[in-house]
Design a protein around this motif. Structure first.
Motif, PDB file in Angstrom:
ATOM      1  N   ILE A   1       3.500   4.757  -4.029  1.00  0.00           N
ATOM      2  CA  ILE A   1       5.199   4.701  -3.908  1.00  0.00           C
ATOM      3  C   ILE A   1       5.564   5.883  -3.158  1.00  0.00           C
ATOM      4  CG2 ILE A   1       7.470   4.760  -5.277  1.00  0.00           C
ATOM      5  CD1 ILE A   1       6.083   3.548  -7.477  1.00  0.00           C
ATOM      6  N   TYR A   2       4.694   7.035  -3.355  1.00  0.00           N
ATOM      7  CA  TYR A   2       5.427   8.447  -2.955  1.00  0.00           C
ATOM      8  C   TYR A   2       4.270   9.385  -2.094  1.00  0.00           C
ATOM      9  CZ  TYR A   2       3.160  10.807  -6.606  1.00  0.00           C
ATOM     10  OH  TYR A   2       1.724  11.213  -7.464  1.00  0.00           O
ATOM     11  N   MET A   3       3.134   8.722  -1.937  1.00  0.00           N
ATOM     12  CA  MET A   3       2.136   9.662  -1.183  1.00  0.00           C
ATOM     13  C   MET A   3       1.152   8.970  -0.494  1.00  0.00           C
ATOM     14  SD  MET A   3      -0.235  11.223  -4.157  1.00  0.00           S
ATOM     15  CE  MET A   3      -1.453  11.785  -2.784  1.00  0.00           C
ATOM     16  N   ASP A   4       0.597   9.584   0.722  1.00  0.00           N
ATOM     17  CA  ASP A   4      -0.408   8.915   1.319  1.00  0.00           C
ATOM     18  C   ASP A   4      -1.656   9.576   0.608  1.00  0.00           C
ATOM     19  OD1 ASP A   4      -2.704   9.091   3.056  1.00  0.00           O
ATOM     20  OD2 ASP A   4      -1.561   9.010   4.925  1.00  0.00           O
ATOM     21  N   GLU A   5      -2.311   8.647  -0.038  1.00  0.00           N
ATOM     22  CA  GLU A   5      -3.357   9.156  -0.861  1.00  0.00           C
ATOM     23  C   GLU A   5      -4.621   9.607   0.053  1.00  0.00           C
ATOM     24  OE1 GLU A   5      -3.660   6.236  -4.611  1.00  0.00           O
ATOM     25  OE2 GLU A   5      -2.685   4.986  -3.179  1.00  0.00           O
ATOM     26  N   SER A   6      -4.800   9.075   1.107  1.00  0.00           N
ATOM     27  CA  SER A   6      -6.044   9.516   1.575  1.00  0.00           C
ATOM     28  C   SER A   6      -5.927  10.891   2.425  1.00  0.00           C
ATOM     29  CB  SER A   6      -6.302   8.503   3.032  1.00  0.00           C
ATOM     30  OG  SER A   6      -5.271   8.540   3.985  1.00  0.00           O
TER      31      SER A   6
END
Length: 314
Positions: A254-259
């Motif tokens: 929802i809130y971040m670019d996980e990579s």
């Protein structure tokens, strides 16, 4: 990626962001969003910084950053959970991490230890080993003394002070979950997972209130699956003693670019939505909470959780 700036000195254990005056019977805590990595820890790890950071609940303290300005304190760990995990028993220790024999009071057989995710984790979230070498027992105990215990002493103090002031306390333990976490029945694609240890750590109206607010904003919300609540929730949630604890897990997609470990623009909107969660919990009355606290916690007494946790010695 938000860079790690290693320090030659050990990071501070935690930060408490206090309101000018506490007007709400709430405490917010983020045990896993710390990102202060010591130079020694980075040197001891076989992993690159971004791999280490994937174990963080990145930016969660920012999502709940409205709490102090609305009248409730916010505690967040500054140290990373890969270094020491405050959402574990104090001595949930993995024999594979240490070169020494572990003391008899260590819990070496929990499911978390078996997964490599004890108080001193052996692996990060994707299963990669953290260390180049085994740690001495004293290295692990020093982390527990210097970081774990101060975090819990701060949390205990906030909970006790809030209960003394208002007659009760609602503790919200704030987390995030990877978007690819293994779903359980009914939880696939959930934006939020609310954990109250299956109704035992807070009055039902606490969980229901948060669910109603979030569902009203078109988020998919599930309860207790796959996350029912960790050590903090089980240990501090004593509804019959008027201390209620709810764990909130937020889907990181929802809130971040996980990579890349970077914020998405949607983080600001999510943080705004948390204002309504804080306001709704703060509006609950003692009368609404009383009479609904039939659940039992994990057998903890009403003692001082910062001094003795699960009977383990300091």
């Amino acid at each position: 990626m938000d860079a790690i700036a290693p320090s030659a000195q050990a990071p501070q254990p935690h930060q408490i962001i206090r309101p000018e005056r506490q007007t709400l019977p709430l405490v917010f805590a983020s045990p896993h969003s710390g990102s202060d990595y010591s130079a020694d820890f980075l040197a001891a790890s076989r992993l690159d910084p971004i791999s280490l950071r994937r174990s963080e609940d990145s930016f969660v303290h920012e999502i709940f950053g409205c709490a102090p300005e609305m009248g409730a304190p916010l505690l967040h760990a500054l140290f990373p959970r890969a270094f020491v995990d405050p959402n574990r028993e104090p001595y949930e220790l993995d024999p594979a991490v240490f070169s020494d024999r572990l003391p008899p009071y260590a819990n070496t057989s929990s499911p978390r230890v078996a997964a490599g995710l004890g108080t001193i984790a052996r692996v990060v979230a994707n299963g990669a080993s953290i260390y180049r070498r085994k740690l001495s027992l004293e290295e692990g105990l020093a982390r527990i003394r210097g970081y774990y215990w101060p975090y819990h002493e701060a949390l205990r103090s906030l909970v006790e002070t809030t209960k003394e002031r208002f007659g009760y306390c609602i503790l919200v333990d704030c987390h995030s979950m990877p978007s690819n976490c293994r779903p359980s029945r009914g939880s696939a694609g959930a934006a939020f997972v609310l954990g109250d240890c299956h109704g035992t750590t807070c009055a039902p109206i606490v969980t229901q209130t948060v669910e109603d607010v979030l569902a009203g904003k078109d988020y998919l919300v599930v309860r207790n699956t796959p996350y029912a609540g960790g050590f903090v929730t089980r240990h501090y949630g004593r509804p019959q003693a008027r201390v209620h604890c709810l764990q909130i897990e937020i889907n990181r997609h929802i809130y971040m670019d996980e990579s890349r470990i970077e914020r998405r623009p949607a983080l600001k909107a999510l943080a705004e939505d948390m204002r309504d969660v804080v306001a709704a919990l703060g509006a609950l009355s003692p009368q609404q909470l009383d009479g609904q606290s039939d659940g039992q916690s994990d057998g903890q007494s009403d003692g001082e959780p910062g001094r003795q946790l699960n009977g383990r010695p300091r």
